[in-house]
Design a protein around this motif. Structure first.
Motif, mmCIF file in Angstrom:
data_model
loop_
_atom_site.group_PDB
_atom_site.id
_atom_site.type_symbol
_atom_site.label_atom_id
_atom_site.label_comp_id
_atom_site.label_asym_id
_atom_site.label_seq_id
_atom_site.Cartn_x
_atom_site.Cartn_y
_atom_site.Cartn_z
ATOM 1 N N PHE A 24 17.356 14.222 -39.120
ATOM 2 C CA PHE A 24 15.923 14.181 -39.964
ATOM 3 C C PHE A 24 15.904 12.971 -40.441
ATOM 4 O O PHE A 24 13.987 12.552 -40.769
ATOM 5 C CB PHE A 24 14.790 15.677 -39.658
ATOM 6 C CG PHE A 24 14.686 16.158 -38.508
ATOM 7 C CD1 PHE A 24 14.425 15.701 -37.133
ATOM 8 C CD2 PHE A 24 15.880 17.456 -38.602
ATOM 9 C CE1 PHE A 24 14.447 16.238 -36.189
ATOM 10 C CE2 PHE A 24 15.935 17.883 -37.393
ATOM 11 C CZ PHE A 24 14.925 17.762 -36.007
ATOM 12 N N GLY A 25 16.755 12.692 -41.269
ATOM 13 C CA GLY A 25 16.354 11.201 -42.360
ATOM 14 C C GLY A 25 16.655 12.070 -43.717
ATOM 15 O O GLY A 25 16.201 10.037 -44.396
ATOM 16 N N SER A 26 17.165 13.042 -43.729
ATOM 17 C CA SER A 26 17.369 13.247 -45.366
ATOM 18 C C SER A 26 18.857 12.526 -45.730
ATOM 19 O O SER A 26 19.478 12.561 -45.037
ATOM 20 C CB SER A 26 17.329 14.700 -45.593
ATOM 21 O OG SER A 26 17.049 14.794 -46.942
ATOM 22 N N THR A 27 19.139 13.194 -47.075
ATOM 23 C CA THR A 27 20.428 12.821 -47.960
ATOM 24 C C THR A 27 21.184 14.213 -47.474
ATOM 25 O O THR A 27 20.716 15.408 -47.527
ATOM 26 C CB THR A 27 20.624 11.520 -49.197
ATOM 27 O OG1 THR A 27 19.730 12.644 -49.794
ATOM 28 C CG2 THR A 27 20.109 10.464 -49.273
ATOM 29 N N ALA B 257 14.393 17.286 -45.166
ATOM 30 C CA ALA B 257 13.679 15.948 -44.551
ATOM 31 C C ALA B 257 12.999 15.926 -43.944
ATOM 32 O O ALA B 257 11.588 14.493 -43.860
ATOM 33 C CB ALA B 257 14.884 16.159 -43.223
ATOM 34 N N ALA C 260 10.772 17.279 -41.978
ATOM 35 C CA ALA C 260 10.625 16.622 -40.162
ATOM 36 C C ALA C 260 9.008 16.924 -39.711
ATOM 37 O O ALA C 260 8.480 17.944 -39.991
ATOM 38 C CB ALA C 260 12.203 17.524 -39.442
ATOM 39 N N VAL D 240 13.110 12.009 -32.661
ATOM 40 C CA VAL D 240 14.831 11.395 -33.478
ATOM 41 C C VAL D 240 15.666 11.121 -32.397
ATOM 42 O O VAL D 240 16.379 11.263 -31.538
ATOM 43 C CB VAL D 240 14.933 11.858 -34.227
ATOM 44 C CG1 VAL D 240 13.496 11.831 -35.039
ATOM 45 C CG2 VAL D 240 15.538 13.298 -34.230
ATOM 46 N N GLU E 160 20.193 15.228 -42.742
ATOM 47 C CA GLU E 160 21.242 14.114 -41.971
ATOM 48 C C GLU E 160 19.857 13.989 -40.902
ATOM 49 O O GLU E 160 19.892 12.297 -40.371
ATOM 50 C CB GLU E 160 22.334 13.979 -42.218
ATOM 51 C CG GLU E 160 23.511 12.730 -41.898
ATOM 52 C CD GLU E 160 24.249 12.833 -41.646
ATOM 53 O OE1 GLU E 160 25.574 12.341 -43.135
ATOM 54 O OE2 GLU E 160 25.361 13.769 -41.438
ATOM 55 N N HIS F 175 20.006 10.187 -33.126
ATOM 56 C CA HIS F 175 20.607 9.497 -34.074
ATOM 57 C C HIS F 175 21.626 10.501 -33.957
ATOM 58 O O HIS F 175 21.851 11.374 -32.869
ATOM 59 C CB HIS F 175 20.028 10.925 -35.072
ATOM 60 C CG HIS F 175 20.740 10.654 -36.522
ATOM 61 N ND1 HIS F 175 22.038 11.650 -36.701
ATOM 62 C CD2 HIS F 175 20.781 10.340 -37.331
ATOM 63 C CE1 HIS F 175 22.618 11.167 -38.294
ATOM 64 N NE2 HIS F 175 21.464 10.671 -38.969
ATOM 65 N N ASN G 152 24.063 12.978 -34.833
ATOM 66 C CA ASN G 152 23.801 14.266 -35.118
ATOM 67 C C ASN G 152 23.318 15.101 -34.152
ATOM 68 O O ASN G 152 23.805 16.635 -34.114
ATOM 69 C CB ASN G 152 23.217 14.418 -36.556
ATOM 70 C CG ASN G 152 23.653 14.257 -37.654
ATOM 71 O OD1 ASN G 152 24.962 13.304 -37.473
ATOM 72 N ND2 ASN G 152 23.474 14.556 -39.004
ATOM 73 N N ASN H 298 9.528 18.949 -33.938
ATOM 74 C CA ASN H 298 11.154 19.365 -34.891
ATOM 75 C C ASN H 298 11.457 20.038 -35.076
ATOM 76 O O ASN H 298 12.467 21.044 -35.038
ATOM 77 C CB ASN H 298 11.291 17.662 -35.097
ATOM 78 C CG ASN H 298 11.425 16.527 -34.828
ATOM 79 O OD1 ASN H 298 10.861 16.406 -33.001
ATOM 80 N ND2 ASN H 298 11.286 15.142 -35.010
#
Length: 321
Positions: A54-57, A184, A186, A301, A52, A303, A305, A190
Protein backbone atom coordinates in the motif's frame (compact mmCIF):
# COMPACT_ATOMS: atom_id res chain seq x y z
CA UNK A 1 8.46 -19.87 0.40
CA UNK A 2 11.76 -18.45 -0.83
CA UNK A 3 10.08 -15.32 -2.19
CA UNK A 4 9.31 -14.01 1.32
CA UNK A 5 12.72 -14.86 2.79
CA UNK A 6 13.95 -11.24 2.51
CA UNK A 7 11.07 -10.10 4.74
CA UNK A 8 11.67 -12.91 7.22
CA UNK A 9 15.38 -12.10 7.35
CA UNK A 10 14.56 -8.50 8.26
CA UNK A 11 12.38 -9.72 11.13
CA UNK A 12 15.05 -12.15 12.33
CA UNK A 13 17.69 -9.41 12.28
CA UNK A 14 15.54 -6.94 14.17
CA UNK A 15 14.47 -9.52 16.75
CA UNK A 16 18.13 -10.34 17.36
CA UNK A 17 18.82 -6.65 17.97
CA UNK A 18 16.26 -6.32 20.77
CA UNK A 19 17.90 -5.36 24.06
CA UNK A 20 17.01 -7.14 27.29
CA UNK A 21 18.08 -6.32 30.86
CA UNK A 22 20.65 -8.66 32.39
CA UNK A 23 18.61 -9.22 35.53
CA UNK A 24 16.53 -11.05 36.56
CA UNK A 25 18.24 -13.50 34.26
CA UNK A 26 15.58 -16.18 34.65
CA UNK A 27 12.89 -13.67 33.60
CA UNK A 28 14.55 -12.53 30.37
CA UNK A 29 16.33 -15.70 29.28
CA UNK A 30 13.03 -17.46 28.50
CA UNK A 31 11.96 -14.47 26.39
CA UNK A 32 15.21 -14.50 24.41
CA UNK A 33 14.89 -18.27 24.04
CA UNK A 34 11.28 -18.03 22.84
CA UNK A 35 12.17 -15.46 20.19
CA UNK A 36 15.28 -17.31 19.01
CA UNK A 37 14.15 -20.92 18.55
CA UNK A 38 12.67 -20.37 15.12
CA UNK A 39 9.17 -20.12 13.84
CA UNK A 40 7.85 -19.23 10.42
CA UNK A 41 7.69 -15.45 11.12
CA UNK A 42 4.74 -15.38 8.72
CA UNK A 43 2.69 -12.80 10.64
CA UNK A 44 5.34 -10.08 10.88
CA UNK A 45 6.40 -10.77 7.28
CA UNK A 46 2.78 -10.17 6.25
CA UNK A 47 2.85 -6.81 8.02
CA UNK A 48 5.90 -5.77 6.00
CA UNK A 49 4.46 -7.10 2.73
CA UNK A 50 1.15 -5.32 3.31
CA UNK A 51 2.80 -2.02 4.18
CA UNK A 52 4.88 -2.21 1.01
CA UNK A 53 1.81 -3.18 -1.03
CA UNK A 54 0.00 0.00 0.00
CA UNK A 55 2.94 2.33 -0.53
CA UNK A 56 4.86 2.47 2.75
CA UNK A 57 8.47 1.51 3.39
CA UNK A 58 9.48 -1.66 5.18
CA UNK A 59 11.36 0.33 7.81
CA UNK A 60 8.21 2.21 8.80
CA UNK A 61 6.38 -1.09 9.34
CA UNK A 62 9.08 -2.91 11.32
CA UNK A 63 7.90 -1.86 14.82
CA UNK A 64 4.33 -3.02 14.12
CA UNK A 65 5.68 -6.28 12.70
CA UNK A 66 7.83 -6.87 15.79
CA UNK A 67 4.85 -6.12 18.03
CA UNK A 68 2.83 -8.77 16.20
CA UNK A 69 5.59 -11.38 16.47
CA UNK A 70 6.33 -10.72 20.14
CA UNK A 71 2.63 -10.95 20.97
CA UNK A 72 2.30 -14.16 18.95
CA UNK A 73 5.15 -15.77 20.86
CA UNK A 74 3.63 -14.63 24.16
CA UNK A 75 0.41 -16.48 23.22
CA UNK A 76 2.41 -19.61 22.35
CA UNK A 77 4.13 -19.61 25.76
CA UNK A 78 0.80 -19.40 27.58
CA UNK A 79 -0.85 -21.86 25.18
CA UNK A 80 1.89 -24.42 25.87
CA UNK A 81 1.38 -23.96 29.62
CA UNK A 82 -2.33 -24.68 29.31
CA UNK A 83 -1.75 -27.63 26.98
CA UNK A 84 1.16 -28.92 29.10
CA UNK A 85 3.05 -29.25 25.82
CA UNK A 86 6.65 -30.55 26.05
CA UNK A 87 7.77 -29.42 22.58
CA UNK A 88 7.41 -26.38 20.36
CA UNK A 89 9.34 -26.09 17.08
CA UNK A 90 11.19 -29.33 17.94
CA UNK A 91 12.57 -27.69 21.11
CA UNK A 92 11.46 -27.86 24.76
CA UNK A 93 8.74 -25.34 25.53
CA UNK A 94 9.49 -22.46 27.92
CA UNK A 95 7.30 -24.08 30.59
CA UNK A 96 9.06 -27.43 30.16
CA UNK A 97 12.48 -25.79 30.37
CA UNK A 98 11.94 -23.18 33.14
CA UNK A 99 8.71 -24.25 34.81
CA UNK A 100 5.15 -22.98 34.76
CA UNK A 101 5.53 -19.92 37.00
CA UNK A 102 8.49 -18.43 35.15
CA UNK A 103 6.79 -19.12 31.82
CA UNK A 104 3.70 -17.20 32.93
CA UNK A 105 5.73 -14.19 34.09
CA UNK A 106 8.02 -14.12 31.05
CA UNK A 107 4.96 -14.29 28.83
CA UNK A 108 3.42 -11.34 30.67
CA UNK A 109 6.55 -9.27 30.02
CA UNK A 110 6.37 -10.17 26.33
CA UNK A 111 2.84 -8.79 26.15
CA UNK A 112 4.14 -5.47 27.53
CA UNK A 113 7.07 -5.56 25.08
CA UNK A 114 4.60 -5.92 22.22
CA UNK A 115 2.83 -2.72 23.32
CA UNK A 116 6.15 -0.92 23.51
CA UNK A 117 6.76 -1.53 19.81
CA UNK A 118 3.64 0.43 18.88
CA UNK A 119 4.95 3.45 20.76
CA UNK A 120 7.14 4.12 17.73
CA UNK A 121 4.03 5.57 16.05
CA UNK A 122 2.04 8.68 16.87
CA UNK A 123 -1.24 10.46 16.16
CA UNK A 124 -4.07 8.72 14.32
CA UNK A 125 -1.76 5.92 13.22
CA UNK A 126 -0.95 5.03 16.83
CA UNK A 127 -4.62 5.19 17.79
CA UNK A 128 -5.66 2.90 14.93
CA UNK A 129 -2.87 0.41 15.63
CA UNK A 130 -3.60 0.31 19.36
CA UNK A 131 -7.32 -0.12 18.72
CA UNK A 132 -6.76 -3.01 16.31
CA UNK A 133 -4.15 -4.63 18.56
CA UNK A 134 -6.36 -4.42 21.66
CA UNK A 135 -9.37 -5.82 19.80
CA UNK A 136 -7.26 -8.66 18.39
CA UNK A 137 -5.62 -9.49 21.74
CA UNK A 138 -9.02 -9.82 23.42
CA UNK A 139 -10.34 -11.96 20.56
CA UNK A 140 -7.33 -14.30 20.79
CA UNK A 141 -8.04 -14.79 24.50
CA UNK A 142 -11.73 -15.39 23.78
CA UNK A 143 -10.77 -18.01 21.22
CA UNK A 144 -8.42 -19.70 23.67
CA UNK A 145 -11.17 -19.82 26.30
CA UNK A 146 -13.60 -21.33 23.79
CA UNK A 147 -10.96 -23.94 22.92
CA UNK A 148 -10.56 -24.81 26.59
CA UNK A 149 -14.35 -24.96 27.07
CA UNK A 150 -14.68 -27.36 24.16
CA UNK A 151 -12.48 -29.90 25.95
CA UNK A 152 -15.26 -30.61 28.46
CA UNK A 153 -18.26 -29.48 26.41
CA UNK A 154 -19.91 -32.52 24.86
CA UNK A 155 -21.88 -30.81 22.11
CA UNK A 156 -19.84 -28.55 19.84
CA UNK A 157 -20.98 -27.56 16.36
CA UNK A 158 -18.78 -27.01 13.31
CA UNK A 159 -19.90 -23.36 13.26
CA UNK A 160 -18.76 -22.96 16.87
CA UNK A 161 -15.44 -24.54 16.03
CA UNK A 162 -14.90 -22.23 13.06
CA UNK A 163 -15.71 -19.25 15.29
CA UNK A 164 -13.19 -20.47 17.85
CA UNK A 165 -10.32 -20.84 15.37
CA UNK A 166 -11.26 -17.52 13.80
CA UNK A 167 -10.74 -15.84 17.15
CA UNK A 168 -7.81 -17.90 18.36
CA UNK A 169 -5.78 -17.94 15.14
CA UNK A 170 -7.08 -16.11 12.10
CA UNK A 171 -7.78 -12.66 13.55
CA UNK A 172 -4.07 -12.21 14.37
CA UNK A 173 -3.12 -13.11 10.80
CA UNK A 174 -5.72 -10.64 9.56
CA UNK A 175 -4.60 -7.93 11.98
CA UNK A 176 -0.97 -8.40 10.90
CA UNK A 177 -1.96 -7.51 7.35
CA UNK A 178 -4.22 -4.62 8.36
CA UNK A 179 -1.48 -3.15 10.54
CA UNK A 180 0.73 -2.90 7.47
CA UNK A 181 -2.11 -1.17 5.67
CA UNK A 182 -2.58 1.26 8.58
CA UNK A 183 1.13 2.12 8.59
CA UNK A 184 0.79 2.87 4.85
CA UNK A 185 -2.34 5.03 5.34
CA UNK A 186 -4.36 2.71 3.11
CA UNK A 187 -8.03 3.44 2.48
CA UNK A 188 -10.73 1.89 4.66
CA UNK A 189 -11.81 -0.29 1.70
CA UNK A 190 -8.30 -1.64 1.22
CA UNK A 191 -7.87 -2.22 4.94
CA UNK A 192 -11.13 -4.18 5.00
CA UNK A 193 -10.14 -6.26 1.95
CA UNK A 194 -6.68 -7.16 3.26
CA UNK A 195 -8.19 -8.04 6.66
CA UNK A 196 -10.75 -10.35 4.98
CA UNK A 197 -7.94 -11.99 3.01
CA UNK A 198 -6.02 -12.68 6.22
CA UNK A 199 -9.05 -13.80 8.19
CA UNK A 200 -10.08 -16.47 5.69
CA UNK A 201 -6.48 -17.51 5.11
CA UNK A 202 -6.08 -17.88 8.87
CA UNK A 203 -9.08 -20.21 9.09
CA UNK A 204 -7.68 -22.36 6.29
CA UNK A 205 -4.25 -22.24 7.94
CA UNK A 206 -5.61 -23.54 11.26
CA UNK A 207 -7.62 -26.30 9.59
CA UNK A 208 -4.42 -27.37 7.83
CA UNK A 209 -2.62 -27.21 11.19
CA UNK A 210 -5.27 -29.52 12.69
CA UNK A 211 -4.83 -31.91 9.78
CA UNK A 212 -1.06 -31.94 10.22
CA UNK A 213 -1.39 -32.47 13.99
CA UNK A 214 -3.18 -35.72 13.24
CA UNK A 215 -1.75 -36.90 9.93
CA UNK A 216 1.59 -35.06 9.65
CA UNK A 217 5.15 -36.12 10.39
CA UNK A 218 6.56 -35.25 13.81
CA UNK A 219 9.96 -34.57 12.24
CA UNK A 220 8.44 -32.08 9.80
CA UNK A 221 5.73 -30.61 12.03
CA UNK A 222 7.99 -29.94 14.99
CA UNK A 223 5.67 -31.18 17.73
CA UNK A 224 4.10 -34.42 18.85
CA UNK A 225 1.64 -35.86 16.33
CA UNK A 226 -1.76 -36.78 17.74
CA UNK A 227 -1.61 -34.15 20.47
CA UNK A 228 -5.08 -32.85 19.65
CA UNK A 229 -6.52 -36.35 20.01
CA UNK A 230 -4.76 -36.96 23.32
CA UNK A 231 -6.07 -33.59 24.57
CA UNK A 232 -9.55 -34.56 23.30
CA UNK A 233 -9.74 -31.36 21.27
CA UNK A 234 -12.95 -31.22 19.26
CA UNK A 235 -11.39 -30.24 15.96
CA UNK A 236 -13.15 -30.15 12.61
CA UNK A 237 -11.85 -33.69 12.05
CA UNK A 238 -13.49 -35.00 15.20
CA UNK A 239 -16.76 -33.13 14.68
CA UNK A 240 -17.19 -34.45 11.15
CA UNK A 241 -16.12 -37.97 12.12
CA UNK A 242 -18.59 -38.01 15.03
CA UNK A 243 -21.32 -36.66 12.77
CA UNK A 244 -20.72 -39.35 10.12
CA UNK A 245 -19.83 -42.30 12.37
CA UNK A 246 -22.32 -45.07 12.97
CA UNK A 247 -22.51 -48.00 15.35
CA UNK A 248 -19.15 -49.21 16.62
CA UNK A 249 -17.19 -46.22 15.28
CA UNK A 250 -19.35 -43.73 17.17
CA UNK A 251 -19.04 -45.83 20.31
CA UNK A 252 -15.24 -45.82 19.99
CA UNK A 253 -15.17 -42.05 19.49
CA UNK A 254 -17.38 -41.55 22.54
CA UNK A 255 -15.03 -43.72 24.57
CA UNK A 256 -11.98 -41.81 23.33
CA UNK A 257 -13.39 -38.32 23.92
CA UNK A 258 -15.97 -38.66 26.69
CA UNK A 259 -14.56 -41.27 29.09
CA UNK A 260 -11.63 -41.34 31.49
CA UNK A 261 -9.84 -43.83 29.26
CA UNK A 262 -6.78 -42.43 27.46
CA UNK A 263 -7.52 -42.03 23.73
CA UNK A 264 -5.72 -44.23 21.23
CA UNK A 265 -4.54 -41.79 18.50
CA UNK A 266 -4.00 -44.51 15.89
CA UNK A 267 -7.52 -45.86 16.35
CA UNK A 268 -9.05 -42.38 16.20
CA UNK A 269 -7.06 -41.61 13.05
CA UNK A 270 -8.49 -44.73 11.41
CA UNK A 271 -12.01 -43.54 12.21
CA UNK A 272 -11.23 -40.05 10.87
CA UNK A 273 -10.29 -41.72 7.58
CA UNK A 274 -13.15 -44.23 7.42
CA UNK A 275 -15.72 -41.46 8.01
CA UNK A 276 -14.05 -39.25 5.35
CA UNK A 277 -13.41 -36.56 7.97
CA UNK A 278 -9.91 -36.01 6.56
CA UNK A 279 -11.33 -35.52 3.05
CA UNK A 280 -13.99 -33.11 4.32
CA UNK A 281 -11.34 -31.15 6.21
CA UNK A 282 -9.28 -30.75 3.05
CA UNK A 283 -12.39 -29.53 1.21
CA UNK A 284 -13.04 -26.99 3.95
CA UNK A 285 -9.46 -25.77 3.67
CA UNK A 286 -9.90 -25.19 -0.06
CA UNK A 287 -13.21 -23.37 0.56
CA UNK A 288 -11.60 -20.83 2.89
CA UNK A 289 -8.55 -20.51 0.69
CA UNK A 290 -10.83 -19.53 -2.21
CA UNK A 291 -12.65 -16.99 -0.02
CA UNK A 292 -9.31 -15.56 0.95
CA UNK A 293 -8.11 -15.20 -2.63
CA UNK A 294 -11.45 -13.71 -3.73
CA UNK A 295 -10.99 -10.93 -1.15
CA UNK A 296 -7.89 -9.76 -3.00
CA UNK A 297 -10.12 -8.69 -5.90
CA UNK A 298 -11.45 -5.87 -3.70
CA UNK A 299 -8.03 -4.25 -3.32
CA UNK A 300 -7.87 -1.27 -5.65
CA UNK A 301 -4.12 -0.88 -6.00
CA UNK A 302 -1.71 -2.57 -8.37
CA UNK A 303 1.48 -3.98 -6.87
CA UNK A 304 3.59 -7.16 -7.28
CA UNK A 305 2.93 -8.00 -3.63
CA UNK A 306 -0.65 -8.96 -4.52
CA UNK A 307 0.64 -11.94 -6.49
CA UNK A 308 3.19 -12.59 -3.77
CA UNK A 309 0.40 -12.87 -1.18
CA UNK A 310 -1.63 -15.14 -3.44
CA UNK A 311 1.35 -17.45 -3.96
CA UNK A 312 2.15 -17.38 -0.25
CA UNK A 313 -1.40 -18.36 0.68
CA UNK A 314 -1.27 -21.38 -1.65
CA UNK A 315 2.02 -22.52 -0.14
CA UNK A 316 0.89 -22.01 3.45
CA UNK A 317 -2.22 -24.08 2.96
CA UNK A 318 -0.49 -26.92 1.14
CA UNK A 319 2.47 -27.07 3.52
CA UNK A 320 3.63 -30.11 5.50
CA UNK A 321 5.18 -28.19 8.43
Amino acid sequence: MDFIKPYIQIIEERLSQLNFPDEPENLYSPIKYSLSVGGKRIRPALTLISAELFGSTIEQAVPAALGVEIFHNFTLIHDDIMDEAPLRRKQPTVSAKWGRDIAILSGDVMMIMAYQQFQHYSGDKLSLLFSLFNKTAVEVCEGQQMDMNFETQRNVTVDEYIKMITLKTSVLLAASLQMGAIVANASAQNQEAIYAFGKNLGIAFQLQDDLLDTFGSEDDFGKKIGGDILARKKTFLFLKAFENATGEEKKLLEEAYFSYKKPNPDLVKQIFKSTAADKLCREEIEFYLKKSLDSMNNINVSHPNIELLKNLSEQLIHRTV
